[in-house]
Design a protein around this motif. Structure first.
Motif, PDB file in Angstrom:
ATOM      1  N   LEU A 186       0.840  -1.200   0.000  1.00 31.30           N
ATOM      2  CA  LEU A 186       0.000   0.000   0.000  1.00 31.30           C
ATOM      3  C   LEU A 186       0.880   1.256   0.000  1.00 31.30           C
ATOM      4  CD1 LEU A 186      -2.789   1.395   0.266  1.00 31.30           C
ATOM      5  CD2 LEU A 186      -2.514   1.222   2.747  1.00 31.30           C
ATOM      6  N   LEU A 187       1.939   1.240   0.827  1.00 28.11           N
ATOM      7  CA  LEU A 187       2.823   2.408   0.885  1.00 28.11           C
ATOM      8  C   LEU A 187       3.548   2.619  -0.432  1.00 28.11           C
ATOM      9  CD1 LEU A 187       4.410   2.316   4.450  1.00 28.11           C
ATOM     10  CD2 LEU A 187       2.244   3.233   3.682  1.00 28.11           C
ATOM     11  N   ARG A 188       3.938   1.507  -1.078  1.00 24.00           N
ATOM     12  CA  ARG A 188       4.603   1.623  -2.394  1.00 24.00           C
ATOM     13  C   ARG A 188       3.658   2.258  -3.404  1.00 24.00           C
ATOM     14  NH1 ARG A 188       7.498  -3.608  -4.603  1.00 24.00           N
ATOM     15  NH2 ARG A 188       8.427  -2.048  -5.955  1.00 24.00           N
ATOM     16  N   TRP A 189       2.385   1.843  -3.382  1.00 20.86           N
ATOM     17  CA  TRP A 189       1.407   2.425  -4.305  1.00 20.86           C
ATOM     18  C   TRP A 189       1.172   3.893  -3.988  1.00 20.86           C
ATOM     19  CZ3 TRP A 189      -0.770   0.842  -8.790  1.00 20.86           C
ATOM     20  CH2 TRP A 189      -0.595  -0.494  -9.156  1.00 20.86           C
ATOM     21  N   GLN A 190       1.088   4.212  -2.700  1.00 19.83           N
ATOM     22  CA  GLN A 190       0.862   5.628  -2.334  1.00 19.83           C
ATOM     23  C   GLN A 190       2.014   6.500  -2.840  1.00 19.83           C
ATOM     24  OE1 GLN A 190       0.310   5.244   1.908  1.00 19.83           O
ATOM     25  NE2 GLN A 190      -1.918   5.258   1.728  1.00 19.83           N
ATOM     26  N   GLU A 227      -6.370   7.833 -13.541  1.00 18.36           N
ATOM     27  CA  GLU A 227      -5.910   6.606 -14.216  1.00 18.36           C
ATOM     28  C   GLU A 227      -5.129   5.707 -13.252  1.00 18.36           C
ATOM     29  OE1 GLU A 227      -5.302   8.762 -18.590  1.00 18.36           O
ATOM     30  OE2 GLU A 227      -3.550   8.123 -17.439  1.00 18.36           O
ATOM     31  N   ALA A 228      -4.204   6.326 -12.503  1.00 20.81           N
ATOM     32  CA  ALA A 228      -3.316   5.528 -11.637  1.00 20.81           C
ATOM     33  C   ALA A 228      -4.093   4.876 -10.492  1.00 20.81           C
ATOM     34  CB  ALA A 228      -2.188   6.404 -11.102  1.00 20.81           C
ATOM     35  N   VAL A 229      -5.074   5.595  -9.955  1.00 21.42           N
ATOM     36  CA  VAL A 229      -5.886   5.025  -8.866  1.00 21.42           C
ATOM     37  C   VAL A 229      -6.725   3.865  -9.411  1.00 21.42           C
ATOM     38  CG1 VAL A 229      -7.874   5.504  -7.360  1.00 21.42           C
ATOM     39  CG2 VAL A 229      -5.925   7.059  -7.381  1.00 21.42           C
ATOM     40  N   TRP A 230      -7.218   4.011 -10.632  1.00 20.31           N
ATOM     41  CA  TRP A 230      -7.997   2.920 -11.239  1.00 20.31           C
ATOM     42  C   TRP A 230      -7.126   1.664 -11.354  1.00 20.31           C
ATOM     43  CZ3 TRP A 230      -7.834   0.077 -15.890  1.00 20.31           C
ATOM     44  CH2 TRP A 230      -8.976  -0.682 -16.149  1.00 20.31           C
ATOM     45  N   ILE A 231      -5.882   1.843 -11.782  1.00 19.07           N
ATOM     46  CA  ILE A 231      -4.959   0.698 -11.892  1.00 19.07           C
ATOM     47  C   ILE A 231      -4.696   0.107 -10.500  1.00 19.07           C
ATOM     48  CG2 ILE A 231      -2.580   0.005 -12.496  1.00 19.07           C
ATOM     49  CD1 ILE A 231      -4.232   0.491 -14.970  1.00 19.07           C
ATOM     50  N   ALA A 232      -4.488   0.972  -9.523  1.00 23.50           N
ATOM     51  CA  ALA A 232      -4.252   0.484  -8.148  1.00 23.50           C
ATOM     52  C   ALA A 232      -5.447  -0.362  -7.700  1.00 23.50           C
ATOM     53  CB  ALA A 232      -4.037   1.660  -7.198  1.00 23.50           C
ATOM     54  N   GLN A 234      -7.639  -1.902  -9.515  1.00 20.06           N
ATOM     55  CA  GLN A 234      -7.678  -3.146 -10.303  1.00 20.06           C
ATOM     56  C   GLN A 234      -6.721  -4.188  -9.730  1.00 20.06           C
ATOM     57  OE1 GLN A 234      -9.431  -3.950 -13.373  1.00 20.06           O
ATOM     58  NE2 GLN A 234     -10.678  -2.307 -12.520  1.00 20.06           N
ATOM     59  N   ASN A 235      -5.647  -3.699  -9.078  1.00 23.05           N
ATOM     60  CA  ASN A 235      -4.663  -4.604  -8.468  1.00 23.05           C
ATOM     61  C   ASN A 235      -5.016  -4.952  -7.022  1.00 23.05           C
ATOM     62  OD1 ASN A 235      -2.091  -5.223 -10.189  1.00 23.05           O
ATOM     63  ND2 ASN A 235      -2.714  -3.145 -10.730  1.00 23.05           N
ATOM     64  N   GLY A 236      -6.212  -4.594  -6.622  1.00 21.44           N
ATOM     65  CA  GLY A 236      -6.654  -4.947  -5.267  1.00 21.44           C
ATOM     66  C   GLY A 236      -6.162  -3.994  -4.194  1.00 21.44           C
ATOM     67  N   VAL A 237      -5.621  -2.835  -4.601  1.00 24.31           N
ATOM     68  CA  VAL A 237      -5.119  -1.873  -3.619  1.00 24.31           C
ATOM     69  C   VAL A 237      -6.217  -0.839  -3.379  1.00 24.31           C
ATOM     70  CG1 VAL A 237      -3.317  -0.168  -3.127  1.00 24.31           C
ATOM     71  CG2 VAL A 237      -2.780  -2.221  -4.457  1.00 24.31           C
ATOM     72  N   THR A 238      -6.632  -0.717  -2.119  1.00 26.69           N
ATOM     73  CA  THR A 238      -7.755   0.163  -1.802  1.00 26.69           C
ATOM     74  C   THR A 238      -7.257   1.579  -1.533  1.00 26.69           C
ATOM     75  OG1 THR A 238      -8.673  -1.787  -0.751  1.00 26.69           O
ATOM     76  CG2 THR A 238      -9.840   0.288  -0.381  1.00 26.69           C
ATOM     77  N   ILE A 239      -7.362   2.414  -2.563  1.00 26.77           N
ATOM     78  CA  ILE A 239      -6.984   3.828  -2.433  1.00 26.77           C
ATOM     79  C   ILE A 239      -8.074   4.611  -3.163  1.00 26.77           C
ATOM     80  CG2 ILE A 239      -5.302   5.612  -3.059  1.00 26.77           C
ATOM     81  CD1 ILE A 239      -3.138   3.525  -3.116  1.00 26.77           C
ATOM     82  N   SER A 240      -8.543   5.712  -2.555  1.00 26.48           N
ATOM     83  CA  SER A 240      -9.559   6.503  -3.262  1.00 26.48           C
ATOM     84  C   SER A 240      -8.870   7.655  -3.991  1.00 26.48           C
ATOM     85  CB  SER A 240     -10.587   7.051  -2.267  1.00 26.48           C
ATOM     86  OG  SER A 240      -9.975   8.029  -1.456  1.00 26.48           O
ATOM     87  N   LEU A 241      -9.536   8.144  -5.037  1.00 26.79           N
ATOM     88  CA  LEU A 241      -8.975   9.272  -5.798  1.00 26.79           C
ATOM     89  C   LEU A 241      -8.830  10.496  -4.898  1.00 26.79           C
ATOM     90  CD1 LEU A 241      -8.054  10.582  -8.419  1.00 26.79           C
ATOM     91  CD2 LEU A 241     -10.455  10.907  -9.052  1.00 26.79           C
ATOM     92  N   SER A 242      -9.816  10.729  -4.039  1.00 26.57           N
ATOM     93  CA  SER A 242      -9.731  11.924  -3.178  1.00 26.57           C
ATOM     94  C   SER A 242      -8.546  11.821  -2.220  1.00 26.57           C
ATOM     95  CB  SER A 242     -11.038  12.156  -2.425  1.00 26.57           C
ATOM     96  OG  SER A 242     -11.338  11.014  -1.675  1.00 26.57           O
TER      97      SER A 242
END
Ligand code: NDP
Ligand code: KPL
Length: 307
Positions: A186-190, A227-232, A234-242
């Motif tokens: 999650l931190l890597r995605w953030q 776009e990047a949040v949508w990919i996240a 799709q990979n099962g990473v729960t992050i909101s656009l806001s």
């Protein structure tokens, strides 16, 4: 270094691959608990390194070696601090020197596929990831300037062996604001999302990070992160656009007067990490039969700018 505890003789050595800004910052903290050897591609192994913080410069108490000078299967504790695109070569070079129970800590921005390396680990070896908000730059080939004392999070990437290795415990004790995080992915995605929002536009426009807070850039940042949040997701990473937008604008504020690493790479005519940032998002979208035009456009623009 005056006033600092020297490592005890029995502490196992720590190797740091990459004498860049992060490698030397990490070496500076590792020297507090172990003898440190910085492993470089250069054969000039006599160079002393220096650490500068708030205009005070101190020599680093580290030695320096080329891979050729190391003994095979001898490295038990190693930090790899190279750029994302340099990682496969560095890992390939390092592998024969790892002991059967080695702890490997990797730190870089952007996304890399570590699966082939994780599959090669023995039962006793562990691979960890460090995501850091320490900020630094090299003011000369031998000196690192520590700009921001940010937090460092450590997470275990390997399955199976869950005992916490001595290197990780020592880093928690001696690095500033350093702790284990249970969800390092999650931190890597953030961090990736922050880098998607800031690095390429700041490099293309040649501006400090804070300039991106101007309304002029808002719709492009929204498009990139959407776009990047949508990919996240799709990979099962729960992050909101806001949340991703809030974090990106917070980092722009905190680093308002900084030059992003991608902007610095372009100035220094070095390869950028665009492929591991916007390139990663585009490849993921292709695999899912989708498109990410904002990321694709910036990927092309930065590739052209750094050609
Ligand atoms: N600088 C910062 O403040 C921060 C950086 N990061 C990230 O951390 C990573 C490292 O950044 P940074 O230290 O700034 O990058 P640098 O380019 O300064 O350092 C990378 C170093 O790795 C060396 N290297 C590359 N391949 C090898 C190899 N096979 N064997 C030995 N040495 C090798 C390079 O050597 P050579 O000179 O020979 O190319 C270079 O000295 C990046 O992903 C960056 O985005 C993350 C947070 C903060
Ligand atoms: C957080 C940020 C954007 C700070 O400049 C960074 O990680 C970078 O420049 O690579």
């Amino acid at each position: 270094m005056a006033g600092q505890k020297q490592p005890k003789k029995r502490d196992k050595p720590v190797y740091v691959v990459g004498a860049g800004a992060v490698g030397l910052l990490f070496a500076r903290y590792c020297q507090l608990f172990a003898p440190v050897t910085v492993v470089t591609r250069s054969n000039q192994t006599g160079t002393p390194y220096f650490y500068q913080h708030e205009l005070v410069t101190t020599p680093l108490n580290v030695s320096h070696a080329h891979f050729d000078h190391l003994q095979r299967q001898s490295i038990e504790r190693v930090l790899i601090c190279v750029k994302a695109y340099q990682l496969p070569t560095a890992l390939e070079q390092l592998w024969p020197y790892l002991s059967n129970d080695a702890t490997i800590v990797i730190s870089h921005n952007g996304m890399s596929d570590l699966t082939p390396w994780l599959e090669r680990l023995t039962q006793q070896q562990q691979m960890w990831f460090a995501t850091t908000n320490m900020g630094g730059f090299k003011s000369s080939p031998d000196t690192v300037v520590h700009k921001g004392i940010g937090a460092t999070w450590l997470g275990n990437l390997s399955q199976g062996n869950l005992a916490i290795p001595s290197l990780i415990t020592a880093m928690q004790t001696h690095f500033p604001q350093c702790a284990i995080h249970e969800n390092i992915q999650l931190l890597r995605w953030q961090k990736l999302l922050v880098n998607v929002a800031i690095n390429p536009i700041s490099a293309r426009e040649d501006v400090d990070n804070g300039v991106l807070r101007q309304p002029y850039f808002a719709s492009e940042i929204l498009g990139l992160l959407n776009e990047a949040v949508w990919i996240a997701n799709q990979n099962g990473v729960t992050i909101s656009l806001s949340d991703a937008l809030a974090l990106a604008y917070q980092v722009m504020q905190q680093t308002a007067h900084n030059r992003s690493s991608m902007r610095q790479d372009i100035h220094l005519k070095r390869e950028t990490e665009i492929d591991a940032i916007c390139g990663f998002i585009c490849r993921q979208a292709q695999q899912k039969g989708s498109q990410t035009p904002f990321n694709a456009r910036l990927l092309t623009q930065i590739q052209k700018k750094s050609a």
